[in-house]
Design a protein around this motif. Structure first.
Motif, PDB file in Angstrom:
ATOM      1  N   ASN A  65       0.808  -1.209   0.000  1.00 34.40           N
ATOM      2  CA  ASN A  65       0.000   0.000   0.000  1.00 34.40           C
ATOM      3  C   ASN A  65       0.846   1.265   0.000  1.00 34.40           C
ATOM      4  O   ASN A  65       0.440   2.292  -0.548  1.00 34.40           O
ATOM      5  CB  ASN A  65      -0.966  -0.036   1.189  1.00 34.40           C
ATOM      6  CG  ASN A  65      -2.041  -1.094   1.006  1.00 34.40           C
ATOM      7  OD1 ASN A  65      -2.555  -1.279  -0.087  1.00 34.40           O
ATOM      8  ND2 ASN A  65      -2.373  -1.817   2.070  1.00 34.40           N
TER       9      ASN A  65
ATOM     10  N   ASN B 236       0.763   3.900  -3.054  1.00 29.92           N
ATOM     11  CA  ASN B 236       0.048   5.052  -2.494  1.00 29.92           C
ATOM     12  C   ASN B 236      -1.437   4.766  -2.298  1.00 29.92           C
ATOM     13  O   ASN B 236      -2.296   5.606  -2.600  1.00 29.92           O
ATOM     14  CB  ASN B 236       0.239   6.287  -3.390  1.00 29.92           C
ATOM     15  CG  ASN B 236       1.679   6.719  -3.470  1.00 29.92           C
ATOM     16  OD1 ASN B 236       2.374   6.801  -2.453  1.00 29.92           O
ATOM     17  ND2 ASN B 236       2.160   6.971  -4.687  1.00 29.92           N
ATOM     18  N   CYS B 237      -1.716   3.551  -1.842  1.00 29.40           N
ATOM     19  CA  CYS B 237      -3.103   3.220  -1.515  1.00 29.40           C
ATOM     20  C   CYS B 237      -3.501   3.981  -0.256  1.00 29.40           C
ATOM     21  O   CYS B 237      -2.685   4.178   0.643  1.00 29.40           O
ATOM     22  CB  CYS B 237      -3.257   1.725  -1.259  1.00 29.40           C
ATOM     23  SG  CYS B 237      -2.809   0.674  -2.653  1.00 29.40           S
ATOM     24  N   ASN B 238      -4.731   4.392  -0.184  1.00 30.24           N
ATOM     25  CA  ASN B 238      -5.218   5.017   1.042  1.00 30.24           C
ATOM     26  C   ASN B 238      -6.376   4.209   1.595  1.00 30.24           C
ATOM     27  O   ASN B 238      -6.856   3.267   0.968  1.00 30.24           O
ATOM     28  CB  ASN B 238      -5.631   6.474   0.792  1.00 30.24           C
ATOM     29  CG  ASN B 238      -6.706   6.586  -0.276  1.00 30.24           C
ATOM     30  OD1 ASN B 238      -7.755   5.971  -0.186  1.00 30.24           O
ATOM     31  ND2 ASN B 238      -6.449   7.393  -1.314  1.00 30.24           N
ATOM     32  N   ASP B 239      -6.805   4.567   2.774  1.00 26.27           N
ATOM     33  CA  ASP B 239      -7.826   3.770   3.472  1.00 26.27           C
ATOM     34  C   ASP B 239      -9.120   3.654   2.686  1.00 26.27           C
ATOM     35  O   ASP B 239      -9.858   2.688   2.827  1.00 26.27           O
ATOM     36  CB  ASP B 239      -8.118   4.371   4.851  1.00 26.27           C
ATOM     37  CG  ASP B 239      -6.936   4.232   5.789  1.00 26.27           C
ATOM     38  OD1 ASP B 239      -6.071   3.377   5.517  1.00 26.27           O
ATOM     39  OD2 ASP B 239      -6.867   4.987   6.778  1.00 26.27           O
TER      40      ASP B 239
END
Length: 278
Positions: free
Chosen positions: A254, A258-261
């Motif tokens: 993540n 650059n994965c976010n919630d």
């Protein structure tokens, strides 16, 4: 007419009673989506039996080794994919189930191929292997005989996403012992470490639980003697686990993408969920 109605009621009552009395056998949930129901072998063992000698055991090098550090090898989601005709139905099901685990736990997504220049084709070649990072051409992931398990497929997809093996970190000698004299002749290169010009730990600690870690008996001469052991002995039964992503595997994935919630539906414990594609 009344006697016909009574007869029908009696018939269905007896039928349902019979069905209720018949024992129904269920496969354990963790096996439902794995194609091979025999003893699961690890990737290094499968590839050795297939006569393969790949980089780090299961990485096909076509161009550069710099998959993790080079931002040009990052994928754009969703990743186009093809399931080749030579894959069995159960193997295809295991691949689709692995896709669902990535979707649940990260922002990684997949879509059927529609003519894109970058895509992954899953095929049954000899062994289990992948390339590292987006090669900007069609690239293979091999799901050979014995490879069609969810966690093995996740492992190979993580390579395609840009990850190398955990024990190739520069600091690995602080955490594991490598028993060089127990490694098969000619396979010592699989235990080399690489500096920050090739790989990065993304500011995360060494992970004994990583899905990308070698098992203790990888590339060993003697079936009863390990080639890699943890400096904390309690982790010897953990390293090389092939159940699912670790929490740190997901953290790195993540971070890299650059994965976010908002992209992530479930936590890393969601591997207990059943199939989501039926």
């Amino acid at each position: 007419m009344a006697w016909i109605r009574s007869t029908c009621i009696l018939f269905f009552t007896l039928l349902f009673a019979h069905i209720a009395a018949v024992p129904i056998k269920y496969l354990p949930e963790e096996n439902v989506h794995d194609a091979d129901f025999g003893e699961q072998k690890d990737i290094s063992e499968i590839n050795l039996a297939a006569g393969l000698d790949l980089f780090q055991g299961d990485i096909l090098l076509q161009k550069s080794r710099n998959g993790l550090r080079d931002p040009n090898t990052r994928w754009t989601f969703p990743i186009p994919y093809i399931l080749a005709d030579n894959l069995g139905l159960n193997a295809k099901g295991a691949i689709l189930y692995a896709f669902e685990m990535f979707r649940l736990k990260s922002c990684v997504d997949f879509k059927p191929y529609e003519g894109e220049s970058s895509y992954i084709i899953f095929q049954q070649f000899d062994g289990c292997w992948s390339e590292v990072g987006d090669q900007h051409v069609g690239q293979n992931i091999s799901i050979g005989q014995g490879c069609a398990y969810k966690a093995i497929i996740e492992h190979e997809i993580l390579h395609a996403l840009g990850f190398y093996h955990e024990q190739s970190r520069t600091d690995r000698d602080d955490y594991v012992n490598i028993w060089w004299d127990q490694i098969l002749s000619g396979y010592q290169h699989n235990f080399d470490t690489y500096d920050d010009s090739l790989i990065t730990d993304l500011n995360t600690p060494y992970d004994y639980e990583s899905l990308m870690h070698y098992q203790p008996f990888s590339f060993n001469k003697n079936a009863s003697v390990p080639t890699i052991t943890a400096k904390i002995p309690e982790f010897n039964s953990i390293i090389g686990q092939r159940l699912d992503f670790s929490a740190i595997d997901l953290e790195r994935l993540n971070r890299m993408y650059n994965c976010n919630d908002k992209n992530i539906i479930c936590s890393h414990n969601s591997h207990s969920f059943g199939p989501l594609y039926f």
